[in-house]
Every structure is written in C-alpha cells, then in structure tokens.
Design a protein around this motif. Structure first.
Motif: not given
Length: 138
Positions: A21-35
């Motif tokens: 979540f950005r400072m403005s509370k807007a969502a920010q999405m990112s692709i990640v490789t996870c485990g």
C-alpha cells in the motif's frame, strides 16, 4: 508456522503477486517469485523498489500465489517481516536470502560465496509474508 496445505502449494508454485500500500493507501502490485519458509512465504527484492518502501512504511500486505495456469491459487493476507541492509543483522539477512533462494528455486546455489557477494552488491532484501488469513482455490 505455515499450515501444511499452504506450505505444500507454495512449495510447488512460485508465481506470486504481492499487494502493498502506497502512502495514499492505493494498492501497488508486484510480481514476485516466492517459496515457503518456516513462518511464511518469502521472496527477495532490491532495496530501491517501491514494494520495499511501502512495506517499510506499512508492513500490511497480501500475496497471491498461483499455479502456472492460474486455475489454482491461494491468497495470504498478513504482514511482512523485512530483512534489509542497514536495518537487519547481516548474518540473519544472509541466511534469509539463502533460504528464500532454496525455497523459490528448489535447489542449492552452485556457489554460495558468490551468491552472498551478489546479494550485498545488489542491496537485496529478504521479505517473509506471515499470513493471518488465507483463502483460495487449492
């Protein structure tokens, strides 16, 4: 500790979409490789990314883990534990990055000393999403 079914799904599926979540509370999405790691699902990034700035300010996040065909998924809502240069114990950061690599790739690195040097040079951050709630179609 992750529930068994989450751990099993995350072990076989490494495609993730992280929402911070950005400072403005807007969502920010990112692709990640996870485990999966002991207490959550981990991924790494570099210190200069927006997702890391967002998580350092507000560690609330959501991580969607999907099968490659997007038919099966699990969503983890919770908080992130962040290990980063300058704020974390260097050994804890090093071991967290190694653990995430093993989990997300399913293998050992051929040269751990070289891996460690690259992680330091890249200013890599280890992030572990610890779920408080989960749902999905597994």
């Amino acid at each position: 500790m992750l529930a068994e079914h989450i751990q099993a799904f995350a072990k076989d599926n490494h495609h993730g979409v992280l929402t911070t979540f950005r400072m403005s509370k807007a969502a920010q999405m990112s692709i990640v490789t996870c485990g999966p790691v002991t207490n959550g699902v981990g991924f790494s990034s570099t210190l200069d990314k927006a997702k890391i700035a967002n998580l350092l300010r507000d560690n609330s996040c959501t991580l969607l883990i999907s099968s490659p065909d997007w038919r099966n998924y699990i969503v983890l809502e919770g908080h992130a534990t962040i290990f980063c240069p300058g704020l974390s114990d260097p050994e804890e950061l090093r071991m967290s990055l190694r653990g995430i690599y093993r989990s997300a790739s399913g293998k050992e690195h051929p040269n751990w000393e070289e891996f460690d040097q690259v992680m330091v040079a890249d200013k890599r951050v280890a992030v572990i999403v610890e779920p408080e709630h989960h749902y999905g179609s597994v």
